[in-house]
Scaffold this motif. Sequence first.
Motif, PDB file in Angstrom:
ATOM      1  N   ALA A 176     -61.690   3.532   4.157  1.00 22.16           N
ATOM      2  CA  ALA A 176     -61.132   3.091   5.434  1.00 22.16           C
ATOM      3  C   ALA A 176     -62.249   2.878   6.451  1.00 22.16           C
ATOM      4  O   ALA A 176     -63.030   3.783   6.726  1.00 22.16           O
ATOM      5  CB  ALA A 176     -60.138   4.126   5.957  1.00 22.16           C
ATOM      6  N   VAL A 177     -62.293   1.676   7.001  1.00 22.92           N
ATOM      7  CA  VAL A 177     -63.330   1.312   7.966  1.00 22.92           C
ATOM      8  C   VAL A 177     -62.681   1.083   9.327  1.00 22.92           C
ATOM      9  O   VAL A 177     -61.655   0.394   9.440  1.00 22.92           O
ATOM     10  CB  VAL A 177     -64.077   0.043   7.516  1.00 22.92           C
ATOM     11  N   GLY A 178     -63.276   1.670  10.356  1.00 19.51           N
ATOM     12  CA  GLY A 178     -62.720   1.559  11.698  1.00 19.51           C
ATOM     13  C   GLY A 178     -62.768   0.140  12.231  1.00 19.51           C
ATOM     14  O   GLY A 178     -63.641  -0.649  11.876  1.00 19.51           O
ATOM     15  N   ILE A 229     -57.382   0.654  15.628  1.00 17.64           N
ATOM     16  CA  ILE A 229     -56.844   1.271  14.416  1.00 17.64           C
ATOM     17  C   ILE A 229     -56.200   2.630  14.695  1.00 17.64           C
ATOM     18  O   ILE A 229     -55.212   3.003  14.074  1.00 17.64           O
ATOM     19  CB  ILE A 229     -57.928   1.402  13.322  1.00 17.64           C
ATOM     20  N   GLU A 230     -56.749   3.362  15.675  1.00 18.13           N
ATOM     21  CA  GLU A 230     -56.172   4.675  15.993  1.00 18.13           C
ATOM     22  C   GLU A 230     -54.766   4.542  16.559  1.00 18.13           C
ATOM     23  O   GLU A 230     -53.925   5.432  16.363  1.00 18.13           O
ATOM     24  CB  GLU A 230     -57.061   5.430  16.996  1.00 18.13           C
ATOM     25  N   VAL A 278     -55.292   7.694  10.205  1.00 25.06           N
ATOM     26  CA  VAL A 278     -56.633   8.048  10.667  1.00 25.06           C
ATOM     27  C   VAL A 278     -56.808   9.561  10.673  1.00 25.06           C
ATOM     28  O   VAL A 278     -57.822  10.099  10.217  1.00 25.06           O
ATOM     29  CB  VAL A 278     -56.902   7.457  12.067  1.00 25.06           C
ATOM     30  N   TRP A 294     -57.012  10.842   7.092  1.00 22.24           N
ATOM     31  CA  TRP A 294     -58.301  10.496   6.485  1.00 22.24           C
ATOM     32  C   TRP A 294     -59.398  11.428   6.984  1.00 22.24           C
ATOM     33  O   TRP A 294     -60.195  11.951   6.208  1.00 22.24           O
ATOM     34  CB  TRP A 294     -58.649   9.046   6.827  1.00 22.24           C
ATOM     35  N   GLN A 295     -59.469  11.629   8.288  1.00 17.31           N
ATOM     36  CA  GLN A 295     -60.530  12.446   8.866  1.00 17.31           C
ATOM     37  C   GLN A 295     -60.443  13.897   8.405  1.00 17.31           C
ATOM     38  O   GLN A 295     -61.467  14.561   8.247  1.00 17.31           O
ATOM     39  CB  GLN A 295     -60.486  12.347  10.388  1.00 17.31           C
ATOM     40  N   ARG A 345     -64.869  11.351   8.897  1.00 15.96           N
ATOM     41  CA  ARG A 345     -64.782  10.214   9.825  1.00 15.96           C
ATOM     42  C   ARG A 345     -64.446   8.948   9.062  1.00 15.96           C
ATOM     43  O   ARG A 345     -64.639   8.853   7.842  1.00 15.96           O
ATOM     44  CB  ARG A 345     -66.097  10.004  10.574  1.00 15.96           C
ATOM     45  N   LEU A 346     -63.912   7.956   9.787  1.00 15.99           N
ATOM     46  CA  LEU A 346     -63.763   6.634   9.221  1.00 15.99           C
ATOM     47  C   LEU A 346     -65.143   5.990   9.066  1.00 15.99           C
ATOM     48  O   LEU A 346     -66.100   6.382   9.733  1.00 15.99           O
ATOM     49  CB  LEU A 346     -62.911   5.751  10.139  1.00 15.99           C
ATOM     50  N   GLN A 359     -67.815   2.791   9.429  1.00 19.93           N
ATOM     51  CA  GLN A 359     -68.098   1.733  10.388  1.00 19.93           C
ATOM     52  C   GLN A 359     -68.565   0.500   9.612  1.00 19.93           C
ATOM     53  O   GLN A 359     -69.102   0.626   8.497  1.00 19.93           O
ATOM     54  CB  GLN A 359     -69.185   2.178  11.370  1.00 19.93           C
ATOM     55  N   ASP A 389     -67.404   5.539   1.026  1.00 17.86           N
ATOM     56  CA  ASP A 389     -66.093   5.986   1.509  1.00 17.86           C
ATOM     57  C   ASP A 389     -66.113   7.340   2.214  1.00 17.86           C
ATOM     58  O   ASP A 389     -65.065   7.963   2.389  1.00 17.86           O
ATOM     59  CB  ASP A 389     -65.114   6.051   0.339  1.00 17.86           C
TER      60      ASP A 389
END
Length: 260
Positions: A196-198, A202-203, A210, A213-214, A221-222, A224, A251
Motif C-alpha cells: 500500500a502506497v500513500g 487516502i486516510e 490505513v 496496515w500501519q 507505515r504506508l 511513499q 511493502d
Amino acid sequence: MNVPAFNELLDFSGQSVVVTGAAQGIGAAIALRFAEAGARVLIHYRSGEKEALRLALSIRKDGGEASTMAAELSDAGDVRKLMARAVTDYGAIDVLVNNAGSFPNAAFLDMTYAEWSEMLRSNLDSAFLCSQAAARHMKSAGSGAIVNIASIAASSPGPEHSHYNSAKAAVVMLTRSAAQELGAYGIRVNAVSPGAVGRPGIEDQWPEGVERWQKRAPLQRLGQPEDVADACLFLASPAARWVSGHNLVVDGGIMAASIY
C-alpha cells in the motif's frame, strides 16, 4: 564484464529511460528519480497532459532532460510510436519502466467480462506490448533493463480485486518469462511489487485500511512513491547487473507479518 566503480552504480547520465503512466503518483516519482540520477526521461501519459508537462518542466528547470508523449498502450501502433519517439529524442532506449495500469474494485460475482478485460488490457497487455517494442530496440544495442510494476496482490489477493490480482500475477510471470528469453541479448527484466502506497486523501478514503496496515506492517507505515522509485532505480542500475527475473517486494514488511 567490467565491474563498475562505486560512484557509477546509480549513475544514469546520458541514458534514455521511458516511464509509462508517469504523469502522477508512483510513475511521476520514478521519472523524477531517474532524472535526478542523470537520465533523459520520456514521460508517457494517457490523459494527464497537464501533469506530465508540469513534471517535464520541473525536471528541465533542475537541469535535466525530459519530454512527454501521450499513447494508448493497448494499441501496438501507439506503443511502437512511443518507443520510436524515445529513440528519436535520445538515441536509444536503455531502460523501460512499465508503470501504467488501473486499480478499480469489482466483486467477483458482479464483475462484467468488460471489467475483467479492461483490467488485463491496462495492466498486462500494456506491459507486454511495451516490453516487446522496447526490447527490439534494446536487442540491437546489446543491452537494456526493463522493470515492471506488479503488486503484492499477485501473491496475496485482496478482496474485490480478482481481476487486478490475476493481472498482476500475470505481470510477474511475464517478467520471468521475458527475462528467460531476453537475457541472451543483454536485457535484464525484473519486477517491483509494492504494498500500500500513500496518496493524497487516502486516510480519508480508506481510514480503517490505513490504520490496519500501519498496525500490522513491521515498518508501521504506508509506502511513499519514492520507495517504489528507488527500487526501480536499483533494479535498472549496474548495482543489479546480475539480477534478472526477480520480483522485488517493497511493502514495509507486510508480507512477512505473522498471520497469528
